[in-house]
Design an enzyme around this catalytic site. Structure first.
Site, PDB file in Angstrom:
ATOM      1  N   GLY A 168      -0.062   1.231 -13.082  1.00 23.08           N
ATOM      2  CA  GLY A 168      -0.251   2.217 -14.142  1.00 23.08           C
ATOM      3  C   GLY A 168       0.733   1.949 -15.263  1.00 23.08           C
ATOM      4  N   GLY A 169       0.937   2.960 -16.071  1.00 27.10           N
ATOM      5  CA  GLY A 169       1.867   2.833 -17.190  1.00 27.10           C
ATOM      6  C   GLY A 169       3.274   2.470 -16.744  1.00 27.10           C
ATOM      7  N   GLY A 403       5.912 -30.534 -38.273  1.00 33.28           N
ATOM      8  CA  GLY A 403       6.422 -29.169 -38.310  1.00 33.28           C
ATOM      9  C   GLY A 403       7.284 -28.870 -37.095  1.00 33.28           C
ATOM     10  CB  ALA A 404       7.038 -29.927 -33.566  1.00 33.29           C
TER      11      ALA A 404
HETATM   12  C1  HXC Z   1       2.762  10.875  -4.657  1.00 32.05           C
HETATM   13  C2  HXC Z   1       2.429   9.025  -3.365  1.00 32.05           C
HETATM   14  C3  HXC Z   1       2.026   8.294  -4.484  1.00 32.05           C
HETATM   15  C4  HXC Z   1       2.022   8.946  -5.742  1.00 32.05           C
HETATM   16  C5  HXC Z   1       1.936   7.002  -2.793  1.00 32.05           C
HETATM   17  N1  HXC Z   1       2.362   8.188  -2.322  1.00 32.05           N
HETATM   18  N2  HXC Z   1       1.711   7.045  -4.099  1.00 32.05           N
HETATM   19  N3  HXC Z   1       2.798  10.312  -3.462  1.00 32.05           N
HETATM   20  N4  HXC Z   1       2.393  10.234  -5.784  1.00 32.05           N
HETATM   21  N5  HXC Z   1       1.663   8.302  -6.840  1.00 32.05           N
HETATM   22  C6  HXC Z   1       2.694   8.544  -0.963  1.00 32.05           C
HETATM   23  C7  HXC Z   1       1.525   8.568  -0.022  1.00 32.05           C
HETATM   24  O1  HXC Z   1       0.931   9.826  -0.053  1.00 32.05           O
HETATM   25  C8  HXC Z   1       2.180   8.263   1.310  1.00 32.05           C
HETATM   26  O2  HXC Z   1       2.779   9.437   1.793  1.00 32.05           O
HETATM   27  C9  HXC Z   1       3.287   7.321   0.934  1.00 32.05           C
HETATM   28  O3  HXC Z   1       3.532   7.512  -0.441  1.00 32.05           O
HETATM   29  C10 HXC Z   1       2.935   5.876   1.179  1.00 32.05           C
HETATM   30  O4  HXC Z   1       1.679   5.604   0.598  1.00 32.05           O
HETATM   31  P1  HXC Z   1       0.533   4.782   1.352  1.00 32.05           P
HETATM   32  O5  HXC Z   1      -0.693   4.955   0.550  1.00 32.05           O
HETATM   33  O6  HXC Z   1       0.521   5.153   2.786  1.00 32.05           O
HETATM   34  O7  HXC Z   1       1.125   3.309   1.239  1.00 32.05           O
HETATM   35  P2  HXC Z   1       0.352   1.952   1.034  1.00 32.05           P
HETATM   36  O8  HXC Z   1      -0.857   1.895   1.921  1.00 32.05           O
HETATM   37  O9  HXC Z   1       1.368   0.882   1.164  1.00 32.05           O
HETATM   38  O10 HXC Z   1      -0.167   1.979  -0.478  1.00 32.05           O
HETATM   39  C11 HXC Z   1       0.713   2.004  -1.546  1.00 32.05           C
HETATM   40  C12 HXC Z   1      -0.044   2.328  -2.845  1.00 32.05           C
HETATM   41  C13 HXC Z   1      -0.910   3.578  -2.665  1.00 32.05           C
HETATM   42  C14 HXC Z   1      -0.912   1.105  -3.226  1.00 32.05           C
HETATM   43  C15 HXC Z   1       0.990   2.494  -3.955  1.00 32.05           C
HETATM   44  O11 HXC Z   1      -0.100   4.604  -2.108  1.00 32.05           O
HETATM   45  C16 HXC Z   1      -1.510   4.090  -3.921  1.00 32.05           C
HETATM   46  O12 HXC Z   1      -2.504   3.559  -4.414  1.00 32.05           O
HETATM   47  N6  HXC Z   1      -0.917   5.180  -4.428  1.00 32.05           N
HETATM   48  C17 HXC Z   1      -1.422   5.831  -5.623  1.00 32.05           C
HETATM   49  C18 HXC Z   1      -1.135   5.007  -6.818  1.00 32.05           C
HETATM   50  C19 HXC Z   1      -1.527   5.713  -8.082  1.00 32.05           C
HETATM   51  O13 HXC Z   1      -2.718   5.903  -8.381  1.00 32.05           O
HETATM   52  N7  HXC Z   1      -0.502   6.214  -8.805  1.00 32.05           N
HETATM   53  C20 HXC Z   1      -0.687   6.912 -10.018  1.00 32.05           C
HETATM   54  C21 HXC Z   1      -0.926   5.792 -11.037  1.00 32.05           C
HETATM   55  S1  HXC Z   1      -0.990   6.419 -12.634  1.00 32.05           S
HETATM   56  P3  HXC Z   1       3.060   9.696   3.343  1.00 32.05           P
HETATM   57  O14 HXC Z   1       3.555  11.081   3.407  1.00 32.05           O
HETATM   58  O15 HXC Z   1       1.767   9.475   4.061  1.00 32.05           O
HETATM   59  O16 HXC Z   1       4.087   8.695   3.747  1.00 32.05           O
HETATM   60  C22 HXC Z   1       0.531   6.213 -13.138  1.00 32.05           C
HETATM   61  C23 HXC Z   1       0.685   6.597 -14.534  1.00 32.05           C
HETATM   62  C24 HXC Z   1       2.038   6.274 -14.999  1.00 32.05           C
HETATM   63  O17 HXC Z   1       1.384   5.785 -12.498  1.00 32.05           O
HETATM   64  C25 HXC Z   1       2.007   6.485 -16.457  1.00 32.05           C
HETATM   65  C26 HXC Z   1       3.288   6.191 -17.104  1.00 32.05           C
HETATM   66  C27 HXC Z   1       3.110   6.260 -18.565  1.00 32.05           C
END
Ligand code: HXC
Length: 509
Positions: A168-169, A403-404
């Protein structure tokens, strides 16, 4: 006594992060924990932690029931070989290292201190991105971090270690730092992951192909280095750190050296092959010039027709930019220009002198290059060299065409010492190309053309025409390159040069 016990108990709980089960899961993926990484990165026992007991304030989705101390990021400062550095390390065992409002505040606190106190920031990224339960508060937190990345840029070095997901961001914070390292097979960077890509564009791609270490070090150039595992990366981050100054008002550290600055390398006298079209490895020259042959390469796997990295001369850090005749004959192209321009600008921002080693037959011709904007991208390198006020020493080993020639830290772009080997050919173009243009009508007569080529070569394919004009300060023996270059930089230690006042420049982006 009870309060002491209470403190230790709280500390112990905080150190356990998301608990033993999640720590084991982290280890199971071949990853170290946030705290183990900090321990390996910093000098033993030097870590001082901040905000160990900070907890999030979210009361949605039942979050109020789970408020782990530290909130998914370990922050503080310590030393690397005795020199100060601020660190944050995201803890994947706590809500997947996701960034909440308070998590962001912890990062911002150490970044503010780093800018104020003039010490680099190393960020260890291992995070599921925005804390989904917190919504816009999390996005706000990211933007606060971004703003500090921007303010710190050019003030203190910033290094990003990607040691898990970074999506993401969230990728834009590392993107604005000076160097990004990734761990092979366990770290990923993408703006939108494989699932979103599939939904939107119907492209099927693995996380590794979309944003793994290989993709970002070989194809996108987002990352500067890929490492086998956490331990190797942390050791290399320490090595890089040693080359860098603490901030833009200090010089890079001088390390003890055990290599004679006047060391002669007779093998360099035969480095250039007799056949001008035969390549040789420019890295050999870099290693032979450097103190103890030590070279820290940046972006090794991208645009290998140009080499960038750090060496030391008489213990002092020098940035090296060198054409590599082994790849694309050392031509400058879009990728090489962008790569080298960014490196030159880093060196200039942090007062690191630049050594340029030139063997360049010109800009790479081609439709793809022109349509891709080689004019604008090539100008980046030209601009970067021209605006740089750090000591600049250039050695032309063989070709410096067109030029290089101008671009590669020539005298005319305020090069301080411009040396050439006797094998140098400084001209508008190679002899064959020149003759084909000048004597087009004689092209049918092979002998005549051969004579014209020979004549052009004797007159222009040498360093002396440029030396007569003072564009080359001295023609030097290849074997004495280390000595000459080291003396040149030594003489430039007091260099002061400034550009006209401006808010900032408008480098062609
Ligand atoms: C809250 C989160 C989380 C999140 C993971 N967890 N991502 N909790 N917010 N964004 C938690 C899970 O619930 C889980 O909790 C633990 O972390 C581990 O995650 P798993 O999924 O079991 O791990 P894994 O299989 O290794 O996968 C990792 C992952 C996946 C690929 C990162 O968790 C995932 O896709 N998460 C969501 C990613 C996402 O969409 N983020 C938002 C993106 S938008 P428990 O309690 O079970 O241990 C964004 C915008 C930013 O980031 C903008 C900035 C400008």
């Amino acid at each position: 006594m009870d309060v002491m016990l209470e403190l230790e108990k709280r500390r112990q709980t905080a150190r356990e992060g998301g608990g033993q089960r999640r720590i084991e899961a982290q280890h199971g993926k071949g990853k170290l924990t946030a705290r183990e990484r900090v321990e390996l990165l910093l000098d033993e026992g030097s870590f001082e932690e901040f905000d160990m007991f900070v907890a999030h304030r979210c009361i949605d989705f039942g979050m109020e029931a789970e408020r782990p101390a530290g909130d998914g990021v370990v922050t503080g400062w310590g030393t690397i070989n005795g020199r100060m550095v601020y660190v944050f390390s995201q803890d994947f065992t706590v809500f997947g290292g996701s960034l909440s409002e308070t998590h962001a505040k912890k990062i911002c606190k150490i970044m503010d201190m780093a800018i104020q106190n003039g010490a680099p920031v190393i960020g260890i990224n291992d995070s599921g991105g925005a804390r989904i339960q917190e919504g816009v508060a999390s996005l706000a937190g990211y933007a606060e971090v971004f703003q500090r990345n921007i303010m710190a840029s050019g003030v203190v070095p910033q290094i990003s270690l990607i040691m898990g997901p970074c999506a993401g961001g969230a990728v834009y914070s590392p993107a604005m730092t000076d160097f990004i390292f990734m761990v092979k097979d366990s770290s990923y960077m993408f703006v939108t992951g494989p699932d979103v890509v599939k939904t939107v564009t119907n492209e099927v791609v693995s996380a590794e192909d979309l944003g793994g270490a290989s993709t970002h070090t070989k194809k996108s150039s987002v990352a500067d280095g890929a490492y086998e595992n956490d331990i190797e990366m942390l050791a290399e981050a320490r090595r890089l750190f040693d080359f860098l100054p603490l901030n833009n008002r200090q010089k890079a550290p001088v390390r003890p050296f055990f290599d004679d600055p006047a060391r002669l390398e007779s093998s360099l006298d035969t480095l250039i092959p007799d056949n001008p079209n035969q390549p040789y490895d420019m890295k050999e020259l870099i290693h032979k010039v450097a103190d103890e042959g030590d070279f820290f390469e940046i972006q090794r796997d991208y645009a290998a027709n140009i080499i960038t990295g750090f060496v030391r001369l008489e213990g002092q850090t020098v940035g090296v930019v060198a054409n590599q005749p082994m790849v694309l004959a050392g031509c400058l192209d879009i990728d090489a220009s962008r790569k080298a321009a960014r490196f030159v600008r880093f060196c200039d921002a942090f007062e690191i002198p630049i050594l340029t080693l030139v063997d360049v037959p010109g800009f790479l011709p081609g439709v793809a290059q022109e349509l891709g904007g080689v004019i604008k991208h090539g100008a980046k390198l030209l601009f970067a060299y021209g605006e740089a006020t750090v000591p600049k020493v250039t050695v032309i080993t063989r070709k410096a065409y067109g030029g290089a020639y101008d671009v590669m830290a020539s005298k005319h772009l305020r090069g301080d010492f411009n040396y050439a080997w006797p094998t140098a050919e400084i001209a508008v173009m190679g002899a064959k190309g020149a003759v084909e243009i000048l004597y087009r009508s004689e092209l049918g007569d092979k002998d005549k053309i051969a004579a014209r080529v020979k004549d052009y070569e004797t007159r222009f394919a040498n360093p002396f025409v440029a030396a007569e004009k003072g564009f080359i300060d001295e023609v030097i023996h290849p074997q004495s390159t280390r000595k000459r270059v080291a003396r040149a930089f030594a003489s430039l230690r007091g260099k002061k040069q400034s550009n006209p006042w401006k808010k900032h420049d408008n480098i062609p982006l």
